[in-house]
Design an enzyme around this catalytic site. Structure first.
Site, PDB file in Angstrom:
ATOM      1  N   GLU A 126      -3.403   8.038  -4.991  1.00 21.03           N
ATOM      2  CA  GLU A 126      -3.639   7.368  -6.272  1.00 21.03           C
ATOM      3  C   GLU A 126      -5.005   7.741  -6.839  1.00 21.03           C
ATOM      4  O   GLU A 126      -5.999   7.624  -6.122  1.00 21.03           O
ATOM      5  CB  GLU A 126      -3.547   5.849  -6.096  1.00 21.03           C
ATOM      6  CG  GLU A 126      -2.175   5.371  -5.656  1.00 21.03           C
ATOM      7  CD  GLU A 126      -2.126   3.882  -5.371  1.00 21.03           C
ATOM      8  OE1 GLU A 126      -1.023   3.331  -5.295  1.00 21.03           O
ATOM      9  OE2 GLU A 126      -3.209   3.268  -5.207  1.00 21.03           O
ATOM     10  N   ARG A 152       0.838  -1.187   0.000  1.00 19.08           N
ATOM     11  CA  ARG A 152       0.000   0.000   0.000  1.00 19.08           C
ATOM     12  C   ARG A 152       0.877   1.241   0.000  1.00 19.08           C
ATOM     13  O   ARG A 152       1.937   1.282   0.630  1.00 19.08           O
ATOM     14  CB  ARG A 152      -0.918   0.033   1.238  1.00 19.08           C
ATOM     15  CG  ARG A 152      -2.094  -0.923   1.176  1.00 19.08           C
ATOM     16  CD  ARG A 152      -3.119  -0.480   0.130  1.00 19.08           C
ATOM     17  NE  ARG A 152      -4.277  -1.369   0.062  1.00 19.08           N
ATOM     18  CZ  ARG A 152      -4.393  -2.399  -0.754  1.00 19.08           C
ATOM     19  NH1 ARG A 152      -3.378  -2.710  -1.556  1.00 19.08           N
ATOM     20  NH2 ARG A 152      -5.491  -3.128  -0.784  1.00 19.08           N
ATOM     21  N   HIS A 201       0.106   0.887 -10.017  1.00 22.23           N
ATOM     22  CA  HIS A 201      -0.784   0.026  -9.224  1.00 22.23           C
ATOM     23  C   HIS A 201      -1.416  -1.067 -10.096  1.00 22.23           C
ATOM     24  O   HIS A 201      -2.639  -1.246 -10.113  1.00 22.23           O
ATOM     25  CB  HIS A 201      -1.875   0.852  -8.537  1.00 22.23           C
ATOM     26  CG  HIS A 201      -2.435   0.164  -7.315  1.00 22.23           C
ATOM     27  ND1 HIS A 201      -2.787   0.838  -6.171  1.00 22.23           N
ATOM     28  CD2 HIS A 201      -2.704  -1.148  -7.057  1.00 22.23           C
ATOM     29  CE1 HIS A 201      -3.256  -0.012  -5.273  1.00 22.23           C
ATOM     30  NE2 HIS A 201      -3.200  -1.230  -5.792  1.00 22.23           N
TER      31      HIS A 201
END
Length: 316
Positions: free
Chosen positions: A263, A234, A284
């Site tokens: 993000e 994360r 990601h």
């Protein structure tokens, strides 16, 4: 049975396949949802499907008919779980869908950085090989994985899958105890020992108040000069500004990140501005192999069908 109203808030993050729900329903599907659109789009919904769109206590309170929040991800930090529990709203997530995808991505970044491939790509593009006095161009140190120590923070399915890959390359694998833990569990090494001894450190844990910025300036200074730091867990686990400084000044050997604190990084990010040959940033997508995306979709649909049938699974 009256049709259940289902609201899908970020459909474009899911596999492009039709939902196969086996109960009467109506479906409102949105490719993406901004924060200011959420309240209107979930109004009257019995079931909400969200990947990363935040569902707050206010959203839950405004929808007393809400029965289920179905997360299309493993992480649950975008839902106010306390508010959901108080309102009697069930929350389910997706588990063990992308073990191989994320572990392979982490391993790919680790071996790429140990071999310094980004630096060599840059050198070849700049014509350094063409002008070399030798048959080869030795521009950056390359190291084997064989015999190196990989420290993994997070002993879940992804961490254990990564461990099997590393062991196949004859690496020594250790699992890392929580930071500031009073005792060290069997099969783990202390956080401080792992920081000091690891040739590679890979993060596969959730973001919590205890893990936020757990790798900061002090930890980076304790790592080996050639150590590699991988974060496919994360954003927020690592102090990103401190990491850029550590990379620039040679405190560590390299870093591979698939996650950032914000993000998408609409306001920029120190890692994106750095443009260093020993830094890899991917958007990601470690979870997003075609195989993993299809498994996620299947589990999501199954979670909802089983909940409606009175046999829920993967409840948080």
């Amino acid at each position: 049975m009256n049709p259940l109203c289902i609201a899908v808030l970020d459909r474009d993050t899911l596999a492009d396949r039709p939902f196969d729900f086996d109960f009467p329903h109506t479906l409102s599907s949105y490719g993406s949802t901004e924060a200011h659109q959420t309240a209107e789009r979930i109004q009257g919904a019995d079931i909400i499907i969200t990947n990363k769109v935040v569902i707050s206590a206010e959203h839950i309170a405004a929808n007393p008919q809400l029965k289920l929040i179905a997360l299309a991800a493993t992480g649950v930090n975008n839902v106010d779980l306390a508010a959901a529990k108080q309102a009697g709203v069930s929350v389910c997530n997706i588990r063990a869908y992308g073990n191989e995808s994320v572990a392979e991505h982490a391993f790919m970044m680790m071996i790429t950085l140990m071999r310094n491939l980004p630096a060599y790509q840059r050198d070849v593009a700049a014509g350094l090989w063409e002008n070399s006095p030798f048959f080869c161009h030795l521009g950056a140190p390359m190291r084997d994985l064989n015999g190196k120590t990989l420290a993994i923070f997070g002993r879940g399915n992804i961490g254990q899958t990564l461990a099997t890959y590393a062991q196949a390359f004859k690496m020594k694998v250790v699992f890392v105890e929580h930071k500031h833990a009073e005792t060290v569990r069997d099969g783990y090494v202390s956080f401080d020992e792992a920081i000091r001894s690891a040739d590679a450190l890979s993060l596969h844990c959730p973001l919590t108040p205890e893990t936020a910025n757990m790798i900061g300036e002090a930890e980076l200074q304790q790592m080996k000069p050639g150590a590699i730091l991988i974060n496919c867990g994360r954003g927020g686990l690592v102090d990103e500004a401190a990491l850029v400084a550590a990379l620039k000044y040679g405190q560590i050997g390299g870093a591979g990140f698939d996650v950032l604190t914000q993000e998408p990084p609409r306001d920029g990010n120190p890692l994106l501005k750095a443009r260093l040959p020993n830094l890899i940033v991917t958007p990601h997508i470690a979870w997003a192999s075609q195989e993993a995306a299809n498994r996620l979709f299947d589990i999501l649909v199954d979670n909802i069908n089983r909940f409606v049938a009175g046999n829920p699974q993967n409840l948080v």
